[in-house]
Motif scaffolding. Structure first.
Motif, PDB file in Angstrom:
ATOM      1  N   ASP A  93     -11.913  38.908   0.960  1.00 30.28           N
ATOM      2  CA  ASP A  93     -11.681  39.399   1.982  1.00 30.28           C
ATOM      3  C   ASP A  93     -10.772  41.332   1.948  1.00 30.28           C
ATOM      4  OD1 ASP A  93     -11.800  37.179   3.219  1.00 30.28           O
ATOM      5  OD2 ASP A  93      -9.781  36.239   2.897  1.00 30.28           O
ATOM      6  N   ALA A  94     -10.618  41.056   0.890  1.00 30.28           N
ATOM      7  CA  ALA A  94      -9.929  42.698  -0.033  1.00 30.28           C
ATOM      8  C   ALA A  94     -10.658  43.806   0.080  1.00 30.28           C
ATOM      9  CB  ALA A  94      -9.198  42.249  -0.876  1.00 30.28           C
ATOM     10  N   ALA A  96      -9.038  47.395  -4.389  1.00 28.85           N
ATOM     11  CA  ALA A  96      -9.477  46.673  -3.612  1.00 28.85           C
ATOM     12  C   ALA A  96      -9.345  45.042  -3.978  1.00 28.85           C
ATOM     13  CB  ALA A  96      -9.857  46.545  -2.052  1.00 28.85           C
ATOM     14  N   GLU A 130     -12.112  43.771   3.846  1.00 32.91           N
ATOM     15  CA  GLU A 130     -10.046  44.841   4.388  1.00 32.91           C
ATOM     16  C   GLU A 130     -10.605  46.625   4.110  1.00 32.91           C
ATOM     17  OE1 GLU A 130      -6.978  45.961   6.683  1.00 32.91           O
ATOM     18  OE2 GLU A 130      -8.625  44.081   6.803  1.00 32.91           O
ATOM     19  N   ALA A 131     -11.015  46.639   2.972  1.00 37.85           N
ATOM     20  CA  ALA A 131     -10.901  48.198   2.579  1.00 37.85           C
ATOM     21  C   ALA A 131     -12.006  49.170   2.093  1.00 37.85           C
ATOM     22  CB  ALA A 131     -10.546  48.050   0.939  1.00 37.85           C
TER      23      ALA A 131
END
Length: 108
Positions: A84-85, A21, A88-89
């Motif tokens: 953010d990624a 990610a 999220e992951a």
């Protein structure tokens, strides 16, 4: 260009997803190379408090998890997207991470 280092701690079984990610979001690029990172293993410890919804363990009970410390470099303009990624992951409700600015040869 301002360069930053993102450091995040993830359970071993989720480390590859978190690394991927970050790379897809623009972190870990060094010259003609992409998805560059460094990892080391250790034990993460935490106790989920009232109101927590832990993915590992239970509220009020101390927990230990084998984790990887993942480090990647990232240009300033990609840090927010990379964070953010990563969040999220990440399987944790509250991932432990920090970001700091790095100096490179270009700074001297």
């Amino acid at each position: 260009m301002d360069t930053f280092v993102i450091v995040v701690y993830a359970p071993v079984e989720a480390a590859e997803s978190v690394r991927s990610a970050l790379a897809l979001a623009g972190a870990g690029a060094i010259g003609d190379y992409s998805a560059c990172s460094f990892s080391s293993r250790g034990i993460g410890r935490f106790t989920p408090g009232d109101g927590a919804h832990p993915s590992i363990g239970s509220v009020g009970t101390p927990e230990q998890v084998e984790e990887e410390r993942i480090e990647v470099i990232c240009p300033r303009d990609a840090v927010a997207v990379a964070l953010d990624a990563m969040v999220e992951a990440h399987p944790y409700e509250e991932p432990a991470y920090h970001v700091y600015q790095a100096l490179t040869r270009a700074d001297f």
